[in-house]
Scaffold this active site. Structure first.
Site, short mmCIF file in Angstrom:
data_model
loop_
_atom_site.label_atom_id
_atom_site.label_comp_id
_atom_site.label_asym_id
_atom_site.label_seq_id
_atom_site.Cartn_x
_atom_site.Cartn_y
_atom_site.Cartn_z
N HIS A 46 0.44 -20.86 -8.16
CA HIS A 46 0.07 -21.04 -6.75
C HIS A 46 -1.42 -20.90 -6.47
O HIS A 46 -1.86 -21.18 -5.36
CB HIS A 46 0.82 -20.05 -5.86
C1 UD1 Z 1 -2.34 -16.48 -0.35
C2 UD1 Z 1 -3.53 -15.64 -0.80
C3 UD1 Z 1 -3.44 -15.40 -2.29
C4 UD1 Z 1 -2.10 -14.83 -2.69
C5 UD1 Z 1 -0.97 -15.70 -2.15
C6 UD1 Z 1 0.33 -15.03 -2.41
C7 UD1 Z 1 -5.56 -16.03 0.52
C8 UD1 Z 1 -6.91 -16.67 0.52
N1 UD1 Z 1 -4.79 -16.34 -0.54
O1 UD1 Z 1 -2.46 -17.75 -0.99
O2 UD1 Z 1 -4.44 -14.47 -2.66
O3 UD1 Z 1 -2.02 -14.77 -4.08
O4 UD1 Z 1 -1.14 -15.85 -0.73
O5 UD1 Z 1 1.40 -15.89 -2.37
O6 UD1 Z 1 -5.23 -15.30 1.41
N2 UD1 Z 1 2.53 -22.37 3.11
C9 UD1 Z 1 3.77 -22.72 3.60
N3 UD1 Z 1 4.58 -21.72 4.07
C10 UD1 Z 1 4.22 -20.42 4.09
C11 UD1 Z 1 2.95 -20.08 3.60
C12 UD1 Z 1 2.12 -21.07 3.12
O7 UD1 Z 1 4.14 -23.88 3.61
O8 UD1 Z 1 5.01 -19.56 4.54
C13 UD1 Z 1 1.67 -23.45 2.56
C14 UD1 Z 1 0.77 -24.08 3.60
O9 UD1 Z 1 0.64 -25.44 3.30
C15 UD1 Z 1 -0.56 -23.38 3.38
C16 UD1 Z 1 -0.53 -23.15 1.87
O10 UD1 Z 1 0.82 -22.88 1.55
O11 UD1 Z 1 -1.65 -24.16 3.78
C17 UD1 Z 1 -1.39 -22.00 1.43
O12 UD1 Z 1 -1.05 -20.79 2.14
P1 UD1 Z 1 -2.14 -19.64 2.34
O13 UD1 Z 1 -1.50 -18.46 2.95
O14 UD1 Z 1 -3.35 -20.18 2.99
O15 UD1 Z 1 -2.59 -19.30 0.87
P2 UD1 Z 1 -1.70 -18.99 -0.41
O16 UD1 Z 1 -1.94 -20.08 -1.40
O17 UD1 Z 1 -0.32 -18.67 -0.02
N1 UDP Z 2 7.68 -13.15 -6.03
C1 UDP Z 2 8.93 -13.28 -5.42
N2 UDP Z 2 9.49 -14.53 -5.38
C2 UDP Z 2 8.91 -15.63 -5.92
C3 UDP Z 2 7.64 -15.46 -6.54
C4 UDP Z 2 7.04 -14.21 -6.56
O1 UDP Z 2 9.51 -12.30 -4.94
O2 UDP Z 2 9.48 -16.72 -5.83
C5 UDP Z 2 7.06 -11.80 -6.05
C6 UDP Z 2 6.68 -11.30 -7.43
O3 UDP Z 2 7.77 -10.66 -8.04
C7 UDP Z 2 5.54 -10.36 -7.12
C8 UDP Z 2 4.86 -11.00 -5.93
O4 UDP Z 2 5.82 -11.90 -5.37
O5 UDP Z 2 6.03 -9.08 -6.74
C9 UDP Z 2 3.64 -11.74 -6.35
O6 UDP Z 2 3.16 -12.49 -5.29
P1 UDP Z 2 2.34 -13.83 -5.47
O7 UDP Z 2 2.50 -14.35 -6.84
O8 UDP Z 2 2.70 -14.71 -4.34
O9 UDP Z 2 0.84 -13.36 -5.19
P2 UDP Z 2 -0.27 -12.62 -6.07
O10 UDP Z 2 0.33 -11.42 -6.71
O11 UDP Z 2 -0.80 -13.61 -7.04
O12 UDP Z 2 -1.33 -12.29 -5.07
#
Ligand code: UD1
Ligand code: UDP
Length: 360
Positions: free
Chosen positions: A203
């Site tokens: 992601h």
């Molecule tokens: C964010 C965090 C990242 C973290 C990740 C965990 C920032 C800059 N990044 O990244 O550090 O590792 O969360 O998962 O804060 N979207 C949906 N539904 C949702 C959420 C997101 O469709 O419920 C889609 C949208 O198109 C959005 C994209 O995902 O634009 C990115 O979401 P965003 O929260 O901006 O960043 P993450 O990639 O989730």
């Molecule tokens: N996780 C989850 N379901 C998923 C993918 C990840 O519950 O489908 C959990 C995972 O076990 C971990 C956390 O989400 O505890 C990690 O989050 P993510 O990878 O979104 O973000 P990051 O740790 O890279 O910031």
């Protein structure tokens, strides 16, 4: 003492889980959900699975560019802080919700506790790195998971208010690991045998927004699935969107919607190998003693690499396939604490919150 806690993204709900249990024994806590993550399987499901309290405020900010999203959060959090007048603001990890919570608090001269402080990738192109650096420099109590985190802060001149407490995600795995074994049906549903599949998650912005890296990682995963063993991939919505936008499909992969925390722990527990660009998943692989291949060029969790549980493979197809062939368990054990990081955070908070100066 009154604390306002700001969370908004999936990993923050998980980190908050152990901490609220300990913190609410010593302080009144008001919970703010920024709405950064909003799909039911990115947010609600964690509140249910982890028995989290309902947020007191839901800002409903949603997705957007970094500036727009962080700005909306900042506006909303400021309103809450002016109304609630907390003694402290707690933030978690390194997302835009973390940065917004810290900035809003700092501007109002409210001291900040940062859970998972001191991590560095030394790559300022990562949005998370900017968020971490700024948050740490604004924070008054810095709760570090590792020795490397303490050293990173020391190098940046931050020594006061720094505590090594261990990793709250380790606390959480100890708390929920057995529950996952008892309650999750995911292995039966997917007809997966123990140690007979690989688990993958992708992601990170650096891997999804760069179509070459994205494609090359998925080609490696698809080849592993075709030639070696099934690959299960619960796909983040960001990656799902990119896959659709590029018109890609990988017939050999078992692509799922994001799964619940208990299902994810169960999948991790029985995986033969984990391939990921997630911060949290790299550590969880080690907690369950599953070898990990990290699909990035650097990691903040350096001790997983130093002890041999994790290898950095980047995004190159051939490199990932070679790493997969060579994969093995670690030789030593990294130190993520003893599963009482949340209790230590609450203890430090009680002892230090009245003593640490509010402005650095
Ligand atoms: C964010 C965090 C990242 C973290 C990740 C965990 C920032 C800059 N990044 O990244 O550090 O590792 O969360 O998962 O804060 N979207 C949906 N539904 C949702 C959420 C997101 O469709 O419920 C889609 C949208 O198109 C959005 C994209 O995902 O634009 C990115 O979401 P965003 O929260 O901006 O960043 P993450 O990639 O989730
Ligand atoms: N996780 C989850 N379901 C998923 C993918 C990840 O519950 O489908 C959990 C995972 O076990 C971990 C956390 O989400 O505890 C990690 O989050 P993510 O990878 O979104 O973000 P990051 O740790 O890279 O910031």
């Amino acid at each position: 003492m009154k604390v306002v806690t700001v969370v908004g993204a999936r990993p923050q709900f998980i980190k908050f889980g152990p901490v609220f249990r300990a913190l609410r024994k010593v302080a009144v806590e008001i919970l703010v959900h920024t709405g950064q993550h909003y799909d039911a399987n990115m947010s609600d499901i964690f509140f249910r699975d982890l028995d989290l309290p309902e947020p007191d405020y839901h800002l409903g900010v949603g997705s957007g560019s970094h500036g727009a999203q962080t700005g909306e959060m900042l506006k909303g959090i400021e309103v809450v802080l002016l109304k609630e007048k907390p003694d402290y603001v707690f933030v978690y990890g390194d997302t835009n919700s973390t940065l917004a919570g810290a900035l809003a608090a700092a501007k109002l001269h409210i001291p900040i506790g940062h859970v998972e402080a001191g991590l560095r990738s030394f790559n300022r192109k990562m949005p998370e790195e900017v968020n971490r650096v700024v948050t740490d420099h604004l924070s008054n109590l810095l709760f570090c998971p590792t020795e490397a985190a303490i050293q990173n802060l020391e190098r940046e001149g931050i020594q006061e208010g720094v505590y090594r407490v261990g990793d709250v995600m380790f606390d959480s795995v100890l708390y929920f690991g057995e529950r996952a074994k008892e309650r999750s049906e995911i292995l039966n549903e997917l007809k997966l045998g123990p140690k007979a599949y690989a688990l993958a998650t992708i992601h990170r912005a650096e891997n999804t927004d760069d179509s070459e890296r994205f494609q090359s990682i998925f080609e490696a995963l698809d080849t592993i699935a075709e030639k070696e063993l099934p690959v299960v991939i619960p796909l983040h919505p960001r990656s799902r969107k990119q896959m659709n936008a590029l018109g890609l499909s990988f017939p050999n992969l078992r692509v799922l919607e994001p799964v619940s925390y208990l299902d994810m722990l169960r999948l991790e527990q029985e995986a033969r190998v984990i391939l990921t660009d997630s911060g949290g998943v790299q550590k969880e692989a080690y907690f369950f003693q599953v070898p990990c291949i990290t699909l990035r060029d650097e990691t903040e969790w350096v001790e997983t690499v130093e002890t041999g549980w994790n290898v950095l493979a980047g995004a190159n197809t051939q490199n990932i396939l070679q790493r997969f062939k060579d994969v093995k368990k670690g030789a030593r054990f990294p130190d993520y604490g003893t599963g009482d990081a949340a209790q230590k955070i609450a203890q430090v908070f009680v002892q230090q919150s009245s003593m640490v100066p509010t402005v650095r």
